[in-house]
Design a protein around this motif. Structure first.
Motif, PDB file in Angstrom:
ATOM      1  N   GLY A 390       7.624  -1.825 -13.716  1.00  0.00           N
ATOM      2  CA  GLY A 390       7.619  -0.831 -12.652  1.00  0.00           C
ATOM      3  C   GLY A 390       8.940  -0.764 -11.913  1.00  0.00           C
ATOM      4  N   TRP A 391       8.927  -0.044 -10.801  1.00  0.00           N
ATOM      5  CA  TRP A 391      10.113   0.216  -9.982  1.00  0.00           C
ATOM      6  C   TRP A 391       9.735  -0.158  -8.561  1.00  0.00           C
ATOM      7  CZ3 TRP A 391      12.878   5.620 -10.552  1.00  0.00           C
ATOM      8  CH2 TRP A 391      14.067   5.626  -9.829  1.00  0.00           C
ATOM      9  N   ASP A 392      10.373  -1.173  -8.007  1.00  0.00           N
ATOM     10  CA  ASP A 392       9.838  -1.795  -6.797  1.00  0.00           C
ATOM     11  C   ASP A 392       9.740  -0.857  -5.596  1.00  0.00           C
ATOM     12  OD1 ASP A 392      12.638  -1.721  -6.569  1.00  0.00           O
ATOM     13  OD2 ASP A 392      12.677  -3.463  -5.256  1.00  0.00           O
ATOM     14  N   THR A 393      10.606   0.154  -5.502  1.00  0.00           N
ATOM     15  CA  THR A 393      10.540   1.063  -4.357  1.00  0.00           C
ATOM     16  C   THR A 393       9.722   2.322  -4.646  1.00  0.00           C
ATOM     17  OG1 THR A 393      12.603   2.150  -5.021  1.00  0.00           O
ATOM     18  CG2 THR A 393      12.777   0.285  -3.497  1.00  0.00           C
ATOM     19  N   TYR A 419      13.537  -6.883  -4.475  1.00  0.00           N
ATOM     20  CA  TYR A 419      14.765  -7.466  -3.910  1.00  0.00           C
ATOM     21  C   TYR A 419      14.907  -6.990  -2.464  1.00  0.00           C
ATOM     22  CZ  TYR A 419      16.539  -8.952  -8.489  1.00  0.00           C
ATOM     23  OH  TYR A 419      16.724  -9.576  -9.695  1.00  0.00           O
ATOM     24  N   PHE A 420      15.155  -7.918  -1.559  1.00  0.00           N
ATOM     25  CA  PHE A 420      15.357  -7.522  -0.166  1.00  0.00           C
ATOM     26  C   PHE A 420      16.847  -7.592   0.181  1.00  0.00           C
ATOM     27  CE2 PHE A 420      14.235 -12.057  -0.133  1.00  0.00           C
ATOM     28  CZ  PHE A 420      15.242 -12.630   0.640  1.00  0.00           C
ATOM     29  N   GLY A 421      17.282  -6.616   1.013  1.00  0.00           N
ATOM     30  CA  GLY A 421      18.684  -6.548   1.434  1.00  0.00           C
ATOM     31  C   GLY A 421      19.422  -5.428   0.736  1.00  0.00           C
ATOM     32  N   ALA A 442      15.244  -6.402   9.848  1.00  0.00           N
ATOM     33  CA  ALA A 442      14.789  -5.312  10.718  1.00  0.00           C
ATOM     34  C   ALA A 442      13.784  -4.425   9.988  1.00  0.00           C
ATOM     35  CB  ALA A 442      15.983  -4.484  11.187  1.00  0.00           C
ATOM     36  N   GLU A 443      12.689  -4.099  10.649  1.00  0.00           N
ATOM     37  CA  GLU A 443      11.630  -3.331  10.000  1.00  0.00           C
ATOM     38  C   GLU A 443      12.082  -1.934   9.603  1.00  0.00           C
ATOM     39  OE1 GLU A 443       7.985  -3.277  12.107  1.00  0.00           O
ATOM     40  OE2 GLU A 443       7.729  -5.461  12.091  1.00  0.00           O
ATOM     41  N   ASP A 444      13.045  -1.345  10.338  1.00  0.00           N
ATOM     42  CA  ASP A 444      13.471   0.015  10.041  1.00  0.00           C
ATOM     43  C   ASP A 444      14.726   0.064   9.183  1.00  0.00           C
ATOM     44  OD1 ASP A 444      15.170  -1.027  11.907  1.00  0.00           O
ATOM     45  OD2 ASP A 444      15.208   0.758  13.205  1.00  0.00           O
ATOM     46  N   SER A 445      15.131  -1.070   8.592  1.00  0.00           N
ATOM     47  CA  SER A 445      16.321  -1.124   7.743  1.00  0.00           C
ATOM     48  C   SER A 445      15.913  -0.982   6.291  1.00  0.00           C
ATOM     49  CB  SER A 445      17.061  -2.452   7.953  1.00  0.00           C
ATOM     50  OG  SER A 445      18.208  -2.531   7.129  1.00  0.00           O
ATOM     51  N   LEU A 449      13.409  -7.153   4.395  1.00  0.00           N
ATOM     52  CA  LEU A 449      12.291  -7.952   3.894  1.00  0.00           C
ATOM     53  C   LEU A 449      10.945  -7.353   4.296  1.00  0.00           C
ATOM     54  CD1 LEU A 449      11.206 -10.348   2.388  1.00  0.00           C
ATOM     55  CD2 LEU A 449      11.636 -11.779   4.392  1.00  0.00           C
ATOM     56  N   PRO A 450      10.763  -6.918   5.555  1.00  0.00           N
ATOM     57  CA  PRO A 450       9.464  -6.297   5.896  1.00  0.00           C
ATOM     58  C   PRO A 450       9.159  -5.053   5.072  1.00  0.00           C
ATOM     59  CG  PRO A 450      10.654  -6.909   7.891  1.00  0.00           C
ATOM     60  CD  PRO A 450      11.614  -7.087   6.744  1.00  0.00           C
ATOM     61  N   GLU A 451      10.188  -4.219   4.837  1.00  0.00           N
ATOM     62  CA  GLU A 451       9.947  -3.009   4.059  1.00  0.00           C
ATOM     63  C   GLU A 451       9.602  -3.341   2.613  1.00  0.00           C
ATOM     64  OE1 GLU A 451      12.948  -0.161   2.297  1.00  0.00           O
ATOM     65  OE2 GLU A 451      12.360   0.960   4.091  1.00  0.00           O
ATOM     66  N   VAL A 452      10.307  -4.334   2.029  1.00  0.00           N
ATOM     67  CA  VAL A 452      10.029  -4.727   0.646  1.00  0.00           C
ATOM     68  C   VAL A 452       8.614  -5.263   0.513  1.00  0.00           C
ATOM     69  CG1 VAL A 452      10.632  -6.432  -1.125  1.00  0.00           C
ATOM     70  CG2 VAL A 452      12.420  -5.078  -0.039  1.00  0.00           C
ATOM     71  N   LEU A 453       8.181  -6.089   1.454  1.00  0.00           N
ATOM     72  CA  LEU A 453       6.822  -6.622   1.386  1.00  0.00           C
ATOM     73  C   LEU A 453       5.777  -5.523   1.572  1.00  0.00           C
ATOM     74  CD1 LEU A 453       7.209 -10.027   3.281  1.00  0.00           C
ATOM     75  CD2 LEU A 453       6.983  -9.631   0.814  1.00  0.00           C
ATOM     76  N   GLU A 454       6.112  -4.481   2.318  1.00  0.00           N
ATOM     77  CA  GLU A 454       5.207  -3.345   2.444  1.00  0.00           C
ATOM     78  C   GLU A 454       5.054  -2.638   1.097  1.00  0.00           C
ATOM     79  OE1 GLU A 454       5.019   0.985   4.735  1.00  0.00           O
ATOM     80  OE2 GLU A 454       6.408  -0.565   5.433  1.00  0.00           O
ATOM     81  N   LYS A 455       6.182  -2.494   0.360  1.00  0.00           N
ATOM     82  CA  LYS A 455       6.128  -1.887  -0.966  1.00  0.00           C
ATOM     83  C   LYS A 455       5.362  -2.787  -1.941  1.00  0.00           C
ATOM     84  CE  LYS A 455       8.604   2.000  -0.758  1.00  0.00           C
ATOM     85  NZ  LYS A 455       8.897   2.081   0.678  1.00  0.00           N
ATOM     86  N   VAL A 456       5.506  -4.094  -1.790  1.00  0.00           N
ATOM     87  CA  VAL A 456       4.739  -5.027  -2.626  1.00  0.00           C
ATOM     88  C   VAL A 456       3.251  -4.813  -2.399  1.00  0.00           C
ATOM     89  CG1 VAL A 456       4.132  -7.458  -2.930  1.00  0.00           C
ATOM     90  CG2 VAL A 456       6.529  -6.788  -2.832  1.00  0.00           C
ATOM     91  N   GLN A 457       2.854  -4.666  -1.135  1.00  0.00           N
ATOM     92  CA  GLN A 457       1.450  -4.461  -0.818  1.00  0.00           C
ATOM     93  C   GLN A 457       0.924  -3.175  -1.459  1.00  0.00           C
ATOM     94  OE1 GLN A 457      -0.714  -6.518   1.002  1.00  0.00           O
ATOM     95  NE2 GLN A 457      -2.210  -5.084   0.160  1.00  0.00           N
ATOM     96  N   LYS A 458       1.723  -2.114  -1.432  1.00  0.00           N
ATOM     97  CA  LYS A 458       1.292  -0.852  -2.048  1.00  0.00           C
ATOM     98  C   LYS A 458       1.154  -1.002  -3.556  1.00  0.00           C
ATOM     99  CE  LYS A 458       3.101   2.231   1.542  1.00  0.00           C
ATOM    100  NZ  LYS A 458       4.044   3.318   1.867  1.00  0.00           N
TER     101      LYS A 458
END
Length: 787
Positions: A390-393, A419-421, A442-445, A449-458
């Motif tokens: 798959g494609w992580d984003t 990958y985060f960062g 930062a959550e809005d960056s 890391l928070p955004e990547v983990l959100e994509k992992v959850q999806k």
């Protein structure tokens, strides 16, 4: 009366004692059972301890190159660039080469290569290295390689980083006799290993004892040692190995089996399309470390390549190891020609006009073809996991490829690379390492890391919807600015400093906890030790011998492994309701295993995937060292070849009834009628006793003539930890003549007697209850297969 404070102290002391006692008992319970001693291996063979774990965390290998800081091989020349690439820019226009890449005629020129480059000084031990070669010629050495002694076929050089604190080494073939050209260069370090400890270098034989085994010097035993002990020591802590980088498939156009990397090639390093470690070596590494293996099939591989690859893995990888099978790597990534290839193939198939969409569709079609080919070669898919990349984003991409033509029905796992960062614009504006960490968390960056983990959850929710596991084919920090070309270009120094900062270790811990919490299963971290360069700082360590305390990512990962017991199950979730496979009941006549034909009568016993015997039907105390087994069957037109490996601490036979002693029972329902009881006509029960020369017919078996019983041959060979049964059962004796696609029902039992008298235990292959051996409907269905 005791004062109140004293009472409280006594209570606290009692609680502390109970806590310590509980921890002691827990650790005693968690201790593995001692294993029986193994016989000493032949001289020169490296004995690797078994290191098996459920793979919560795995690791990606590196591409083979002279600047690979993981130094996988004990022979440093294995990672050199091919001579044909002329990396030293010598006068080599007229040089010719043999089929393996050795220059067989210099024709007045010179050839050379690098075998170490841009590496930290402690990547390998400094000192004197031995260079062995065949043929008549002369080698010159450059950079940090200095010749100190020369003899025909053998040079001694020193390797020691200079004042620039970088380790570089090169060589040039200055003279070579065309009639006996210089070839088979091997560059070997000082020292060796103790035979039973391949994870540690030693200086000489004085470091080895009876327990650690005899001393094996690198110079004399390089062909059997193969791998750098420092590399094995690093890799041993992970549960699985992804061989994609090491196999060299990135931008590799190879399509035919004869084009694959070869053991005889001059080097395995090089640029895209040239580098690649042979499959034989990758399988050897997985076997030695007893780690599950993740293989990627090249994007242009033809059907013969796919089948030959599968056959080699089937026949040579330890059957206890799990296989992860993936077609190509990141076909969505436009930086690779894999994507262009799949798009062209999709257009050729007239799947549509949108190049990207038809590329994705062709990817799923070809992946399913590869999975089906492996299933055919293996005679089933029990040994491998079918992985779709798959494609992580882009969860929408995963949904597209899983749903296209119901691909999810033929897939076991969706794999992404979180990958985060990735906030490049923000990082270019940073001035401190603190700024880097602020953007990374930062959550809005973007790609924080928070955004990547959100994509992992999806992705985890999507995987659950389709009834597949979520895996990570790569993952970790991804601080890189691809617009740069030098390590000292901004923001690279800040990226390097962030990777060396203890806070990066904390982010890895948060990342791995978040991955598991979301439902992610196996995560293949990226990657084995690599130097930090403008193209990233991807390695968990910067070089293979870097101390743990200097590598915060590595330290955090090891701490995570220690805190999450490797024995924790990684169960597959049930298929969801919307998946029709979820509610379809299993057909009791579907084959459980497959018997493949025995084309070579000399190689029919235990050559692939033995099946576990571990269902306890009788007995109370079950010790796998005393009552455990594996079995396997193969067939030809005349006979069934049955093998049963029994683990038994003591062989006993003192009874008239062989079922009361150490023996093996084989049950077969030749017409696959699967009645609830033995029919007395086509249900046979054969007993192979350790103390008898002729098979015994159990009292509940259908009858066989004396001639039929005599025609069944078998042998029970005693081993140090049990015995092995090898039996030749003519089909004529059982009154049947099988053909491809026929089915029979079978079961296998092992009887165990430890103290004389009646038996003490019984195990079987297939059982739902203790009446399994008299209830053929509980037996396993076997399909007779072609190759």
């Amino acid at each position: 009366m005791l004062r109140k404070p004293l009472k409280i102290l006594l209570i606290l002391a009692l609680l502390l004692f109970l806590l310590q006692l509980g921890l002691y008992l827990y650790h005693e319970w968690r201790k593995p059972e001692p294993v029986a001693p193994t016989p000493s291996p032949p001289i020169g063979k490296v004995e690797s301890p078994v290191i098996k774990q459920e793979p919560l965390l795995g690791i990606n290998t590196n591409e083979i190159s002279y600047n690979d800081a993981s130094i996988p091989f004990i022979d440093l020349f294995r990672s050199a660039n091919p001579f044909q690439e002329n990396i030293l820019r010598l006068k080599a226009e007229n040089v010719t080469y043999d089929a393996n890449g050795w220059p067989n005629n210099l024709n007045g020129g010179e050839v050379g290569t690098r075998f170490l480059g841009e590496l930290p000084p402690d990547t390998i031990p400094a000192g004197e290295y031995t260079v062995l070669y065949d043929g008549d010629g002369e080698i010159r050495y450059g950079n940090d390689a200095v010749l100190v002694n020369h003899q025909p076929g053998r040079d001694t050089i020193t390797l020691d980083a200079g004042t620039n604190e970088r380790l570089d080494a090169s060589l040039i073939i200055a003279r070579s006799n065309p009639d006996d050209y210089l070839r088979n260069i091997r560059i070997l370090p000082p020292g060796g290993i103790c035979q039973n400890n391949p994870f540690q270098r030693v200086a000489d034989a004085s470091a080895c004892s009876g327990k650690t085994g005899m001393y094996l010097s690198f110079v004399d035993h390089y062909s059997s040692i193969v791998f750098n002990p420092d590399y094995l020591d690093f890799m041993k802590d992970f549960g699985a190995i992804r061989f994609m980088p090491m196999s060299g498939i990135t931008r590799n156009p190879e399509a035919h089996w004869q084009d694959r990397p070869s053991l005889d090639e001059a080097t395995w390093g090089g640029t895209y399309g040239a580098r690649g470690t042979p499959l034989e070596v990758m399988v050897d590494l997985a076997n030695r470390l007893h780690k599950d293996a993740w293989f990627n099939i090249p994007h242009a591989a033809d059907d013969d390549y796919v089948r030959e690859y599968a056959a080699y893995v089937r026949d040579h990888l330890d059957p206890e190891l799990k296989i992860y099978l993936e077609y190509s790597n990141e076909i969505w990534n436009t930086n690779f020609n894999h994507g262009e290839y799949t798009q062209k193939k999709g257009i050729e198939m007239a799947l549509g006009l949108n190049a990207a969409d038809v590329g994705y569709e062709y990817y799923t079609i070809r992946a399913r073809e590869i999975f089906a080919a492996w299933e055919q070669v293996f005679g089933g898919r029990e040994r491998f996991v079918r992985v779709l990349g798959g494609w992580d984003t882009r969860p929408d991409f995963a949904e597209k490829i899983l749903s296209y033509d119901d691909t999810y029905k033929q897939v076991d796992a969706l794999a992404i690379a979180p990958y985060f960062g990735g906030n490049i614009k923000g990082y270019r504006e940073t001035t401190t390492v603190d700024d880097v960490f602020e953007l990374t968390t930062a959550e809005d960056s973007y790609r924080s890391l928070p955004e990547v983990l959100e994509k992992v959850q999806k992705h985890a929710e999507l995987a659950a919807k389709f009834g597949v596991d979520l895996l990570g084919y790569e993952g970790g920090q991804g601080l890189v600015d691809w617009a740069t070309r030098k390590p000292d270009q901004h923001p690279n120094p800040l990226f390097f400093a962030a990777n060396r900062d203890p806070r990066m270790g904390e982010l890895y811990t948060e990342f791995l906890n978040g991955w598991g919490k979301a439902g992610g299963k196996l995560m293949m971290l990226f990657s084995a030790p690599r130097i930090c360069q403008w193209y990233g700082c991807w390695g968990l360590k910067e070089y293979i011998r870097q101390p743990r305390e200097q590598a915060p990512k590595y330290a955090a990962v090891l701490d995570f492994i220690a805190q999450h017991p490797a024995s924790a199950p990684t169960s597959t979730p049930p298929k969801p309701a919307q998946n029709p496979l979820a509610t379809a009941p299993r057909n009791p006549d579907d084959p459980v295993i497959v018997w493949r034909p025995a084309f070579d009568p000399e190689r029919v016993f235990f050559i692939e995937n033995p099946i576990t015997l571990d269902l306890l039907l009788e007995g109370n105390a079950w010790d796998k060292r005393n009552l455990f087994g594996k079995w396997q069957g193969r067939w030809d037109d005349d006979s069934l070849f049955l093998t049963v490996r029994v683990y038994d601490s003591k062989r006993v036979w003192d009874s008239e009834d062989p079922e009361e002693d150490d023996s093996v029972g084989f049950l077969i329902d030749t017409d696959n009628s699967r009645d609830a009881k033995l029919d007395g006509r086509k249900d046979f029960h054969l007993i192979f006793a350790c103390d008898r020369d002729q098979v015994v017919l159990a009292k509940d078996s259908a009858p066989l003539s004396a001639a039929a019983l005599r025609s069944i041959r078998f042998d029970t060979r005693e081993l140090y930890d049990g015995y092995v049964l090898e039996a030749w059962i003519p089909w004529q004796a059982l009154g049947m003549k099988p053909a491809i696609k026929d089915r029979v029902s079978v079961n296998v039992e092992v009887n165990d007697d430890d103290d004389g008298g009646t038996r003490d235990g019984k195990i079987a292959w297939m059982a739902q209850d203790k009446q399994a051996l008299t209830d053929p409907k509980q037996w396993g269905v076997v399909l007779f297969s072609g190759r």
